[in-house]
Structure formats: structure tokens, C-alpha cells
Write an enzyme that holds these catalytic residues in place. Structure first.
Site, PDB file in Angstrom:
ATOM      1  N   GLY A   1      41.764 -28.280  28.975  1.00 55.62           N
ATOM      2  CA  GLY A   1      42.365 -27.824  30.221  1.00 55.62           C
ATOM      3  C   GLY A   1      42.112 -26.354  30.456  1.00 55.62           C
ATOM      4  O   GLY A   1      41.868 -25.590  29.504  1.00 55.62           O
TER       5      GLY A   1
ATOM      6  N   ALA B   1      57.376 -38.878  27.700  1.00 55.90           N
ATOM      7  CA  ALA B   1      56.421 -39.922  28.061  1.00 55.90           C
ATOM      8  C   ALA B   1      55.028 -39.376  28.334  1.00 55.90           C
ATOM      9  O   ALA B   1      54.023 -40.030  28.033  1.00 55.90           O
ATOM     10  CB  ALA B   1      56.936 -40.688  29.286  1.00 55.90           C
TER      11      ALA B   1
ATOM     12  N   LYS C   1      52.561 -22.029  38.756  1.00 62.08           N
ATOM     13  CA  LYS C   1      52.466 -20.845  37.896  1.00 62.08           C
ATOM     14  C   LYS C   1      51.443 -19.825  38.390  1.00 62.08           C
ATOM     15  O   LYS C   1      51.679 -18.617  38.312  1.00 62.08           O
ATOM     16  CB  LYS C   1      52.156 -21.268  36.460  1.00 62.08           C
ATOM     17  CG  LYS C   1      53.283 -22.055  35.810  1.00 62.08           C
ATOM     18  CD  LYS C   1      52.973 -22.420  34.376  1.00 62.08           C
ATOM     19  CE  LYS C   1      54.124 -23.201  33.762  1.00 62.08           C
ATOM     20  NZ  LYS C   1      53.889 -23.502  32.339  1.00 62.08           N
TER      21      LYS C   1
END
Length: 283
Positions: free
Chosen positions: A128, A223, A67
Site C-alpha cells: 500500500g 473482520a 488523512k
């Protein structure tokens, strides 16, 4: 009439649900398109994107870890992409790539429209400071939150994100070691890939971060979101939300940029939620 070409770039990207989502959007709106997943290691991304453009590519989504590279490759950027320093949507226009970021508006739409959350006046902990965090932070600020605390394993990246957002009285960075002293939050957003190894201990965070209103949101789904959402439930967060809804909403924003029509996301989200057990990780 030739079929318009679109793609999602990432590494890895075989897990991506974007081709299925955009195929459903195309059927819903009567738009014929070819949307594929292209695996591009970071060192090959620029060349892969050029090959795609040379082959008639009209638009692309970009997922991890590309990104920020997409932001650098775009000839022009929207205000959202410029502020985020990350691009998840590329639009081909007059031989150039225009960069946009629909992640943030996708997250806010999911939280407010689908889950009924009011973000105004809320205190937010953002875990983050990479491309995913950069994509959602501006939209959360625009949604009216009161304060954002950014925590990242690399403090320099957290500081850089705060500097980019340019609201020193509202956005601050803190060390992971300080989590116990930060008080509580109404919204905790995991924008890391720490859950990718499915390590239950990856999110051994203090319960004092949680209050009676706390919504814990993982930008991943399937997951990869299990560890964080398990912590959220053990901490008795009021809401534990994965990134599937955000994925569908940001895809709809991208679709609208390319085709001029915004599809109905609810049936697509419902179909994917029914398949939740096979989902892997976030776009």
C-alpha cells in the site's frame, strides 16, 4: 467548567473504537471530555471540520479516507506529518489546526513494546501507498530497518511515497507482479483495505516472502484483518499481528498531545482484545 470537545472524523466512522478508547483514557486520568464520531464524506470534510471548530472543538482524530485531506487543511504540520503527507491528529491552537501523525509511533510502540520485536536491521515489505502507509513508513525507517520495499496496485503512488521519504538507497518501489522475485522479509505490513470484502483470495502472495523471523502485521483489525492474517498463518509467519494495538497506541499519543499526559494503554488494550469478535476495521 465546559466539557472539552474532541472527535474522530472518517467515512464511514460508525465502527470506530476511538470514542470508547478516549473515554477510558479520560476516566483513567481524571480528564472530563466529550469525544464523538463524525461521519464526513471527503467532499464535506472541510466544512464539517470548520463546524466542529466553531462549536468549540479542541482536537480531532482523522481516519480513512481523510488523512491526506487533513494534511492539506492543517495550518502547520509536525515533521512526522509533513514527511508522511498524511494527518491523523489535529490540535486546535490559536484558531488554527496543527497537524500531527501518530500512526507510525503507535505501530512501532505496539511491535517493540507489546510484542517484543526488534526492528533494527530488518527488511520490510510495505503493501500500500495511501494515507495509512504514509503514516507508518517514516517511523519504521526511524526504528532502524535496513530496507523498505513498497508495493501498490498503482505504481505511481508507490513511486511518489518513495520520493517523499527521500532515501533512494533504502526505500524502493516494485510492481505487484514482481512479488515472487523480491526475496524474503522479516516484516510484512498490510496498509491496504484489500481485506474489507473478506475475500480469502485477496492476499494470494508467494510463500517465498516469508522467512523464519517474519512478522506479518495488518494495520486493520477485526473482520478486515482476517484475510491477511489467514495468509500469514498459512505461510507460517512467526507472528501474525492485527492493528488493534497500534490503534490504542496511536490514540494514547493523540491524547498526550491534547492533554499533556500519556495514559496507560495496557488495560485499554486488554479490554478491547477481550471484545475482539465485535471489531470491524482500522482507524
Amino acid at each position: 467548567m465546559p466539557v472539552s470537545r474532541y472527535a474522530v472524523f472518517g467515512h464511514p466512522v460508525a465502527h470506530s473504537l476511538s470514542p470508547a478508547i478516549h473515554a477510558d483514557f479520560g476516566k483513567q486520568t481524571g480528564i472530563v471530555l466529550d469525544y464523538t464520531a463524525i461521519d464526513a464524506p471527503p467532499e464535506d470534510f472541510s466544512a464539517a471540520l470548520q463546524r466542529f471548530a466553531d462549536g468549540g472543538g479542541k482536537g480531532a482524530n482523522v481516519t480513512l479516507p481523510l488523512k491526506e485531506a487533513a494534511c492539506a487543511l492543517a495550518s502547520s504540520l509536525s515533521d512526522r506529518a509533513r514527511l508522511a503527507g498524511a494527518v491523523n491528529t489535529l490540535v486546535r491552537h490559536e484558531g488554527q489546526w496543527q497537524g500531527e501523525n501518530t500512526d507510525g509511533i503507535g505501530l512501532v510502540r505496539d511491535l517493540t513494546d507489546r510484542h517484543g520485536l526488534d526492528l533494527r536491521g530488518r527488511r520490510v515489505l510495505l503493501l500500500g501507498a495511501g494515507g495509512a502507509a504514509r503514516g507508518v513508513a517514516p517511523a519504521l525507517l526511524q526504528a532502524g530497518i535496513t530496507e523498505m520495499v513498497v508495493v501498490n496496485r498503482s505504481p505511481e503512488r508507490a513511486d511518489a511515497l518513495c520520493d517523499t521519504l527521500g532515501e533512494p538507497g533504502r526505500v524502493v518501489s516494485r510492481y505487484i507482479e514482481d512479488l515472487r522475485d523480491l526475496g524474503d522479509f522479516e516484516l510484512i505490513v498490510n496498509a491496504t483495505a484489500a481485506g474489507r470484502d473478506r475475500d480469502a483470495g485477496a492476499f494470494a502472495m508467494p510463500l517465498g516472502l516469508v522467512n523464519s523471523l517474519t512478522a506479518a502485521v495488518d494495520l486493520n483489525y477485526g473482520a478486515t484483518a482476517i484475510a491477511f492474517l489467514a495468509w500469514a498463518r498459512s505461510a507460517q509467519c512467526r507472528y501474525a499481528i492485527d492493528g488493534l494495538g497500534m490503534l490504542v497506541e496511536q490514540a494514547a499519543e493523540s491524547f498526550a498531545l491534547w492533554h499533556g499526559v500519556r495514559p496507560d494503554t495496557d488495560p485499554v488494550y486488554a479490554a478491547l482484545r477481550a471484545r475482539e469478535a465485535v471489531l470491524v476495521s482500522a482507524d
